[in-house]
Design a protein around this motif. Structure first.
Motif, mmCIF file in Angstrom:
data_model
loop_
_atom_site.group_PDB
_atom_site.id
_atom_site.type_symbol
_atom_site.label_atom_id
_atom_site.label_comp_id
_atom_site.label_asym_id
_atom_site.label_seq_id
_atom_site.Cartn_x
_atom_site.Cartn_y
_atom_site.Cartn_z
ATOM 1 N N LYS A 89 10.151 5.391 -6.920
ATOM 2 C CA LYS A 89 11.204 6.229 -7.498
ATOM 3 C C LYS A 89 12.191 5.326 -8.230
ATOM 4 N N GLN A 90 12.598 5.719 -9.427
ATOM 5 C CA GLN A 90 13.606 4.972 -10.170
ATOM 6 C C GLN A 90 14.759 5.924 -10.494
ATOM 7 N N PRO A 91 15.809 5.887 -9.650
ATOM 8 C CA PRO A 91 16.968 6.746 -9.906
ATOM 9 C C PRO A 91 17.744 6.226 -11.114
ATOM 10 N N PRO A 92 18.755 6.973 -11.560
ATOM 11 C CA PRO A 92 19.537 6.544 -12.723
ATOM 12 C C PRO A 92 20.120 5.140 -12.592
ATOM 13 N N SER A 93 20.332 4.679 -11.376
ATOM 14 C CA SER A 93 20.856 3.320 -11.187
ATOM 15 C C SER A 93 19.868 2.255 -11.647
ATOM 16 N N GLY A 94 18.595 2.609 -11.744
ATOM 17 C CA GLY A 94 17.617 1.703 -12.339
ATOM 18 C C GLY A 94 16.714 0.952 -11.395
ATOM 19 N N GLU A 95 17.067 0.829 -10.135
ATOM 20 C CA GLU A 95 16.253 0.022 -9.230
ATOM 21 C C GLU A 95 15.039 0.811 -8.746
ATOM 22 N N LEU A 96 13.878 0.195 -8.770
ATOM 23 C CA LEU A 96 12.648 0.830 -8.303
ATOM 24 C C LEU A 96 12.626 0.855 -6.785
ATOM 25 N N VAL A 97 12.438 2.038 -6.224
ATOM 26 C CA VAL A 97 12.441 2.210 -4.780
ATOM 27 C C VAL A 97 11.040 2.581 -4.329
ATOM 28 N N PHE A 98 10.502 1.804 -3.402
ATOM 29 C CA PHE A 98 9.169 2.055 -2.878
ATOM 30 C C PHE A 98 9.179 3.332 -2.039
ATOM 31 N N LEU A 99 8.170 4.201 -2.256
ATOM 32 C CA LEU A 99 8.054 5.428 -1.473
ATOM 33 C C LEU A 99 6.853 5.399 -0.539
ATOM 34 N N ILE A 100 5.677 5.032 -1.068
ATOM 35 C CA ILE A 100 4.474 5.090 -0.242
ATOM 36 C C ILE A 100 3.387 4.196 -0.825
ATOM 37 N N ARG A 101 2.549 3.679 0.044
ATOM 38 C CA ARG A 101 1.329 2.973 -0.346
ATOM 39 C C ARG A 101 0.165 3.549 0.441
ATOM 40 N N ARG A 102 -0.949 3.783 -0.244
ATOM 41 C CA ARG A 102 -2.174 4.245 0.411
ATOM 42 C C ARG A 102 -3.308 3.290 0.093
ATOM 43 N N ASN A 103 -4.119 3.023 1.093
ATOM 44 C CA ASN A 103 -5.337 2.243 0.932
ATOM 45 C C ASN A 103 -6.448 3.192 0.501
ATOM 46 N N SER A 104 -7.345 2.711 -0.339
ATOM 47 C CA SER A 104 -8.411 3.571 -0.864
ATOM 48 C C SER A 104 -9.335 4.116 0.216
ATOM 49 N N PHE A 105 -9.350 3.491 1.381
ATOM 50 C CA PHE A 105 -10.218 3.972 2.458
ATOM 51 C C PHE A 105 -9.551 5.045 3.305
#
Lengths: 118, 112
Positions: free
Chosen positions: A38-54
């Motif tokens: 997520k990149q809010p108006p403040s500009g910093e990229l915020v991690f939300l989720i990671r999924r492994n392909s398996f």
């Protein structure tokens, strides 16, 4: 080649509506990671989720949920009962898994700008 | 704990000058990544460090771009003879070996 497509450039909803952000990816790798940031108006990229392909299990975290379907190469993100604070640009991303298990660089989609109106 | 920090937050320079952008990763993170974000190109990967070595420099757009990392910590991205098309936000991220990447606030570079 790896590629991430977010077909929705901009979405506008009214507060409390549910909204789904689409993400379609291409890769020849059998092992990979998928992400949402997520990149809010403040500009910093915020991690939300990671999924492994398996791991195709869907995941829910509060008002957020993710639907991973390898059969359609999609990793969609749903916000339930949206709030004004959800207004941001959302990026879907893909990375390979390097030898030794380390994560490769992120390949980003172009992003979807979500505006939630009160 | 401290997140990824970048300096300067904003840099305005004249075409043809060299610039250095700095990234301080999260303490203990072995992997460090540089990306840039521009209106036309979106988010693009530039270079990846594992420790002090850079196994993947495939994203550097030209030989005017270089980066180094010392002590397995701080990294500097250098752009020589800047051009107007170099104007963008330069983002740094760090991670543990196989974990998610955490991003810094970025350096906004404007080349006049």
């Amino acid at each position: 080649a790896q590629k991430v497509t977010q077909a929705q450039t901009e979405i506008s909803v009214v507060e409390k509506e549910d909204v789904t952000l689409d993400c379609v990816y291409e890769t020849r790798d059998t092992t990979y990671y998928l992400f949402w940031y997520k990149q809010p108006p403040s500009g910093e990229l915020v991690f939300l989720i990671r999924r492994n392909s398996f791991d195709e299990q869907n995941e829910i975290s509060g008002r957020y949920s993710w639907n991973f379907q390898k059969s359609t190469s999609s990793f969609n993100f749903t916000i339930t009962a949206s709030q004004v604070v959800d207004s941001a640009v959302y990026f879907c991303a893909l990375s390979e898994v390097n030898y030794g298990g380390s994560q490769g660089n992120l390949i980003f989609g172009k992003g979807t700008k979500l505006s939630v109106k009160p | 704990g401290a997140g990824v920090s970048q300096s300067p937050s904003n840099k305005v320079t004249e075409k043809g000058k060299d610039v250095e952008l700095r990234c301080d990763p999260i303490s203990g993170h072995t992997a460090l990544y540089w990306y840039r974000q521009s209106l036309g190109q979106g988010l693009e990967f530039l270079i990846y460090f594992q420790g002090n070595s850079a196994p993947d420099k495939s994203g550097l757009p030209s030989d005017r771009f270089s980066a180094e990392r010392t002590g397995g910590s701080v990294s500097t991205l250098t752009i020589q003879r800047t051009q107007q098309e170099d104007s963008a936000v330069y983002l740094c991220a760090s991670s543990l070996l196989a974990d998610e990447q955490f991003f810094g606030p970025g350096t906004r570079l404007t080349v006049l």
